[in-house]
Design an enzyme around this catalytic site. Structure first.
Site, mmCIF file in Angstrom:
data_model
loop_
_atom_site.group_PDB
_atom_site.id
_atom_site.type_symbol
_atom_site.label_atom_id
_atom_site.label_comp_id
_atom_site.label_asym_id
_atom_site.label_seq_id
_atom_site.Cartn_x
_atom_site.Cartn_y
_atom_site.Cartn_z
ATOM 1 C CB SER A 92 -0.850 -0.006 1.279
ATOM 2 O OG SER A 92 -1.454 1.256 1.501
ATOM 3 C CE1 TYR B 139 -5.117 -1.738 4.291
ATOM 4 C CE2 TYR B 139 -3.902 0.304 3.981
ATOM 5 C CZ TYR B 139 -4.507 -0.828 3.454
ATOM 6 O OH TYR B 139 -4.483 -1.037 2.090
HETATM 7 P P1 NAP Z 1 -11.652 -5.300 -1.377
HETATM 8 O O1 NAP Z 1 -12.474 -5.093 -2.608
HETATM 9 O O2 NAP Z 1 -12.229 -5.015 -0.036
HETATM 10 O O3 NAP Z 1 -11.042 -6.771 -1.413
HETATM 11 C C1 NAP Z 1 -10.415 -7.346 -0.310
HETATM 12 C C2 NAP Z 1 -10.335 -8.837 -0.543
HETATM 13 O O4 NAP Z 1 -9.819 -9.475 0.641
HETATM 14 C C3 NAP Z 1 -11.723 -9.428 -0.792
HETATM 15 O O5 NAP Z 1 -11.620 -10.476 -1.709
HETATM 16 C C4 NAP Z 1 -12.060 -9.945 0.587
HETATM 17 O O6 NAP Z 1 -13.057 -10.946 0.586
HETATM 18 C C5 NAP Z 1 -10.725 -10.498 0.999
HETATM 19 N N1 NAP Z 1 -10.745 -10.789 2.425
HETATM 20 C C6 NAP Z 1 -10.952 -9.933 3.438
HETATM 21 N N2 NAP Z 1 -11.000 -10.598 4.597
HETATM 22 C C7 NAP Z 1 -10.824 -11.910 4.301
HETATM 23 C C8 NAP Z 1 -10.784 -13.095 5.071
HETATM 24 N N3 NAP Z 1 -10.942 -13.093 6.406
HETATM 25 N N4 NAP Z 1 -10.581 -14.275 4.429
HETATM 26 C C9 NAP Z 1 -10.447 -14.313 3.091
HETATM 27 N N5 NAP Z 1 -10.472 -13.224 2.308
HETATM 28 C C10 NAP Z 1 -10.668 -12.037 2.914
HETATM 29 O O7 NAP Z 1 -10.373 -4.390 -1.442
HETATM 30 P P2 NAP Z 1 -9.235 -4.178 -2.545
HETATM 31 O O8 NAP Z 1 -9.065 -2.743 -2.680
HETATM 32 O O9 NAP Z 1 -9.463 -5.014 -3.758
HETATM 33 O O10 NAP Z 1 -7.994 -4.745 -1.698
HETATM 34 C C11 NAP Z 1 -7.137 -5.762 -2.140
HETATM 35 C C12 NAP Z 1 -5.767 -5.519 -1.524
HETATM 36 O O11 NAP Z 1 -5.250 -4.284 -2.028
HETATM 37 C C13 NAP Z 1 -5.802 -5.385 -0.004
HETATM 38 O O12 NAP Z 1 -4.650 -6.013 0.551
HETATM 39 C C14 NAP Z 1 -5.725 -3.876 0.199
HETATM 40 O O13 NAP Z 1 -5.171 -3.525 1.438
HETATM 41 C C15 NAP Z 1 -4.820 -3.493 -0.947
HETATM 42 N N6 NAP Z 1 -4.861 -2.084 -1.314
HETATM 43 C C16 NAP Z 1 -5.986 -1.519 -1.833
HETATM 44 C C17 NAP Z 1 -5.962 -0.170 -2.186
HETATM 45 C C18 NAP Z 1 -7.135 0.533 -2.786
HETATM 46 O O14 NAP Z 1 -7.059 1.740 -3.002
HETATM 47 N N7 NAP Z 1 -8.225 -0.134 -3.104
HETATM 48 C C19 NAP Z 1 -4.803 0.573 -2.001
HETATM 49 C C20 NAP Z 1 -3.680 -0.043 -1.472
HETATM 50 C C21 NAP Z 1 -3.724 -1.377 -1.131
HETATM 51 P P3 NAP Z 1 -14.604 -10.545 0.898
HETATM 52 O O15 NAP Z 1 -15.114 -9.886 -0.329
HETATM 53 O O16 NAP Z 1 -15.218 -11.860 1.184
HETATM 54 O O17 NAP Z 1 -14.582 -9.616 2.083
#
Ligand code: NAP
Length: 245
Positions: A137, A150
């Site tokens: 991140s 986080y």
């Molecule tokens: P998201 O749409 O909320 O996706 C998060 C994923 O993690 C979902 O598939 C979620 O499953 C899964 N997850 C959460 N808790 C879990 C658990 N207990 N067991 C199994 N799976 C679980 O968010 P995203 O933005 O795509 O995030 C993906 C990664 O990118 C994360 O590591 C996040 O920190 C990182 N990131 C995102 C951003 C951004 O701007 N979006 C920026 C920097 C980093 P469910 O749908 O079932 O909850």
């Protein structure tokens, strides 16, 4: 160099957002993809042309890890790529932050990322090949605000990426990370719905807007491919220039 034909990839959190786009990107590059998570993967599977496996696993606990590895090995006989994408965020002022919000985030974002990497590496290291890509991140580099666990977890991901690269680079396993900027997913709904924060974020991004999940996938395909053979321990920002500003 970017061809992943017949490589077997595990992607955690592949039902939505960045993980879904990564699964599609790796599949389009030729990989067989194992989609790991607690929610159904139907939507992602509908976007794939190639072979895939769905593994139901709750990554809030380490209990799921042996089953993930054995399911993928039973299915494909090998693991070439691991993308540690699943992650959560909890927001509260540092002064009020609870132990529950600390532990929940650290367990998924850092502890289980490490132990899944360890379990997969026990298979990769004897083969002398493998690629691990962690999703970090901007808060691997910056402090952020109201997200203490986080920031701690993602700073930890950057450190672990470097440590694992140092230990495993000489044994043919590349460990790197991608640090997404502000990407439009479930994870950022709260920020995008806040008109003041939304405007402030967009105004600060040199590229001028939120990123899309598929823009992260390209960097992951690169780090998962032979093109990245001599890339080790990097945390690659894909952020529309945010950190350059
Ligand atoms: P998201 O749409 O909320 O996706 C998060 C994923 O993690 C979902 O598939 C979620 O499953 C899964 N997850 C959460 N808790 C879990 C658990 N207990 N067991 C199994 N799976 C679980 O968010 P995203 O933005 O795509 O995030 C993906 C990664 O990118 C994360 O590591 C996040 O920190 C990182 N990131 C995102 C951003 C951004 O701007 N979006 C920026 C920097 C980093 P469910 O749908 O079932 O909850």
């Amino acid at each position: 160099m970017f061809d992943l034909t017949d490589r077997v990839a595990i992607i955690t959190g592949a039902n939505t957002g960045i993980g879904q786009a990564i699964a599609v990107g790796l599949s389009d590059a030729g990989a067989r993809v194992a989609l790991v998570g607690r929610s159904p993967m139907n939507e992602t599977r509908g976007m794939l042309d190639g072979d895939s496996l769905e593994v139901t696993a709750d990554l809030s606990s380490m209990d799921a890890i042996p089953c993930i590895v054995s399911s993928v090995l039973d299915w494909a006989g090998q693991i070439d790529i691991l993308v540690n994408n699943a992650g959560i965020i909890r927001r509260a002022d540092a002064i009020d932050f609870t132990e529950e919000d600390w532990d929940a985030v650290m367990d998924i974002n850092l502890k289980n990322l490490f132990f899944l990497s360890q379990a997969v590496a026990r298979h990769m290291l004897p083969r002398g090949r493998g690629k691990i890509v962690n999703i970090a991140s901007l808060l691997s580099f910056q402090g952020g605000i109201r997200v203490p666990s986080y920031t701690a977890s993602k700073s930890g991901v950057a450190g672990l990426t470097r440590l694992l690269a140092c230990e495993w680079a000489g044994q043919g396993v590349n460990v790197n990370a991608v640090a997404p900027g502000y990407i439009a997913t479930n994870n950022t709904v709260a920020l995008r719905q806040d008109p003041v924060r939304n405007r402030a974020i967009r105004d600060r991004i040199p590229a001028g807007d939120w990123g899309r999940p598929e823009q992260i996938a390209g960097a992951v395909v690169f780090l998962a491919s032979d093109a990245a053979e001599y890339v080790n321990g990097v945390v690659l920002p894909v952020d529309g220039g945010w950190l350059a500003r």
